[in-house]
Design an enzyme around this catalytic site. Structure first.
Site, short mmCIF file in Angstrom:
data_model
loop_
_atom_site.label_atom_id
_atom_site.label_comp_id
_atom_site.label_asym_id
_atom_site.label_seq_id
_atom_site.Cartn_x
_atom_site.Cartn_y
_atom_site.Cartn_z
N GLU A 1 17.95 27.94 -4.25
CA GLU A 1 18.95 26.88 -3.96
C GLU A 1 20.29 27.58 -3.35
OE1 GLU A 1 17.02 27.22 -6.75
OE2 GLU A 1 15.89 25.41 -6.88
N HIS B 1 17.02 17.95 -16.04
CA HIS B 1 16.39 17.14 -14.91
C HIS B 1 17.04 15.98 -14.76
CE1 HIS B 1 13.39 20.51 -14.97
NE2 HIS B 1 12.84 20.15 -13.91
#
Lengths: 328, 337
Positions: free
Chosen positions: A60, A129
């Site tokens: 990321e 999440h």
């Protein structure tokens, strides 16, 4: 007008910009053959090829850095962070590099890219999440933060974000991906930094973001049956914030309720409340300004607990009713 | 038994033929390289002097002793290539051909500086010259290099991005993400690890359990070379080879240049983590004196280069001191495009 889903609107914006502008490319995890974890980029690799729809390793910081470096050298990348939670792994690049490059370099560089990411709970994905971290970015000068709540806004804001010369954090919502709404087939832009009065009403102002705009609309239907007319305002862009329609609305209604999914403490609602009470609307207030937001907890897994962790339609109805009936 | 680096024994992992390299460069360019090394030394010594006299607002990271890395590496690049470098970056920036006046003005926070006084010592950039900036975050430029490499590849411009970072950055997670991505996509990037032996106070002998940082290249399936970073021609040769490889589409290389920081990490460093003897040993390996000797210059001839460099730096100080401060009314400028 033709109706398509929120995720289709995003895909259409990406495809139309890519077809129009060769400097636009996509980069992220599983966005190629897989089509993105939520299908936002499905079919685009077939249309535009591997060079412009780039599948990355699980990196990321690398994705964010790739956007920055390409943007600095003439491209307009659109990155995807698979879940907003994972953007925590990109924070150094976004906060210390992307947001500051232009300023640190005396205004002599620009970093035009968009980083898309789905936030929010409601899918049973639990604490890592399901986060709503938009206010982390709102706090950083140099970034823009966009949060569309309808398919129409998603397409128009995404096209405007790609054309913007600054780094734009584009926060989608998992629960919105499947909602349908009218979306023009041609390209159009919704300027960043323009709030939208979604529904007009005289009794109270509800300022809501992302999925909470949809819930506020449902709540407004129920409130209408009770004779309460709610005005709903969606800022759409959190930074820069167009607060003028909000202040004007509160001067009309005298009551304000701010609704968002992110936890209340340090959330975006605090900024909205501050803008209201710092403004001339203060003199028009007939009740305290209230916030309805996520509980001060990580998102739980259990279905019932998850449901109760963030504002639902009935909570908005109840809070609005209390506000109008003078309970505060 | 760990395999720790021995900084005192720097063996080049690729052949360095000084005579041949000098012949290829030509004497004029070789002397110009020496002049640039002297300019960096003079700039850094003046920066230190200005700081000592209380004329500098912020901090600084001096690269005295590391001039061969900056000059050797940048000379191996071509017009139009990109540079990303790190917080100890005055040298790379000067060697990239930057205007010493505008650099000094930035160092002193003046409106005429490269970044209008907003960046200072750690953030000097000149995007017009494809100098994409020094970076105050250790390893911060590494992920950015991936995007620069991708952009070059997509625009098909045959440019190369020289990315300079320190030994400390090689232990950041960003190093891993960036080198892997650059490798899988064969990006035209040269990764130059300027190993000056210390990440602030942490010596490479404690921070690594490998002999050479360049050994990490094998984890990414790319070439890794280690060279004597106090030998400007060795750095030049290694970076030139890496740049050629990058330009021909074969992907990145990790080059480690082993050098030594003569001064402390920054202004407040008492250097309790190393001995004066160690510093003295490395000062015997002065990259400027070594190169001057290789070029057959006399003491007087070298002194003339030093004097010319000092003259340019003094002129830069005069320019900077005569320059205006940024106007407070412009404080909000440059946040957004």
């Amino acid at each position: 007008m033709r109706e398509i889903t929120y995720v289709e609107a995003i895909r259409e914006a990406l495809a139309q910009k890519m077809a129009e502008d060769p400097t636009v490319f996509l980069i992220g995890e599983d966005i190629g053959i897989y089509g993105g974890a939520f299908g936002a980029t499905a079919g685009l690799i077939q249309q535009f090829g591997e060079e412009r729809v780039i599948d990355t390793p699980i990196s990321e910081a690398g994705i964010a850095g790739a956007c920055i470096g390409a943007a600095l050298t003439g491209m307009r990348p659109v990155g995807e962070i698979q879940f907003m939670d994972f953007v925590t792994l990109s924070m150094e690049q976004l906060v210390l590099q992307a947001a500051k490059i232009r300023f640190m370099f005396g205004g002599k560089a620009k970093v035009p890219f968009v980083l898309r990411m789905p936030g929010g709970s409601g899918t049973g994905a639990a604490a890592q999440h399901s986060e709503s971290l938009e206010n982390w970015f709102v706090h950083v000068p140099g970034l823009k933060v966009v949060m569309p709540s309808t398919p129409y806004d998603a397409k128009g804001l995404l096209i405007a974000a790609i054309e913007d010369d600054n780094p734009v954090i584009f926060v989608e919502h998992k629960l919105l991906y499947k909602i349908k709404g009218p979306v023009p087939e041609e390209m159009y832009r919704i300027p960043l930094g323009q709030s939208h009065v979604v529904r007009e009403g005289k009794d109270l102002t509800i300022v809501a973001t992302s999925v909470m705009v949809q819930r506020a609309l449902q709540a407004a239907e129920q409130l209408q049956a009770e004779g309460i007319e709610a005005e709903i305002i969606d800022p759409r862009t959190l930074r820069p914030l167009d607060d003028e329609p909000i202040i004007r609305s509160v001067m009309k209604t005298g009551r304000a309720l701010v609704v968002h999914e992110a936890v209340k403490m340090g959330g975006f609602g605090g900024e909205i409340v501050a803008r209201i009470v710092e403004s001339e609307a203060f003199d028009y207030l007939e009740a305290p300004v209230r916030r309805l937001a996520g509980l001060d907890i990580p998102i739980p897994y259990n279905r019932t607990l998850e449901y109760h962790a963030v504002p639902q339609v009935e909570n908005i109805v109840e809070e609005a009713r209390k506000l109008v009936k003078g309970a505060y | 038994m760990s395999m720790q680096p021995n900084p005192m024994q720097i063996e080049n992992t690729l052949p360095v033929n000084h005579e041949q390299l000098l012949a290829e460069l030509g004497r004029d360019q070789a002397l110009d390289m020496l002049a640039t090394m002297c300019l960096i030394r003079a700039f850094e010594e003046k920066a230190e002097d200005l700081f000592a006299r209380g004329m500098v607002h912020g901090t600084m990271h001096l690269s005295i002793g590391q001039e061969a890395v900056a000059v050797g590496a940048t000379r191996a690049m071509q017009q139009g290539d990109y540079l990303l470098n790190h917080h100890r970056g005055h040298g790379h920036c000067l060697a990239w051909g930057s205007d010493v006046n505008l650099m000094m003005a930035e160092f002193l926070g003046k409106e005429t500086g490269y970044c209008r006084g907003r960046g200072g010592s750690m953030h000097i950039a000149n995007v017009e010259a494809n100098n994409l900036g020094a970076n105050g975050i250790v390893g911060g430029g590494l992920p950015i290099s991936v995007g620069v490499g991708l952009s070059i590849k997509m625009r098909r411009t045959r440019q190369v991005c020289l990315t300079v970072f320190g030994d400390g950055a090689a232990n950041e997670g960003a190093f891993h993400e960036a080198l892997n991505m650059a490798s899988i996509w064969d990006l035209p990037v040269v990764y130059l690890c300027e190993n000056n032996q210390y990440a602030m106070s942490m010596p490479v002998t404690k921070a690594f359990n490998i002999e050479r940082i360049s050994q990490r290249a094998c984890a990414y399936g790319i070439p890794g070379e280690t060279v004597d970073g106090n030998d400007v021609l060795a750095v030049y040769a290694a970076v030139r080879q890496a740049a050629e490889r990058a330009r021909s589409g074969q992907g990145p290389t990790l080059v480690e240049a082993v050098t030594y920081r003569w001064r402390g990490h920054s202004k407040s460093d008492r250097q309790a983590y190393r001995t004066r003897e160690e510093v003295k040993v490395w000062q015997q390996r002065d990259p400027i004196r070594r190169f001057a000797a290789l070029l057959g210059l006399s003491e007087e001839e070298l002194a003339a280069y030093t004097a010319e460099a000092q003259r340019k730096v003094e002129a830069a100080v005069a320019f900077a001191q005569a320059s205006p401060e940024p106007d407070v009314s412009t404080i909000l400028e440059g946040v957004y495009a």
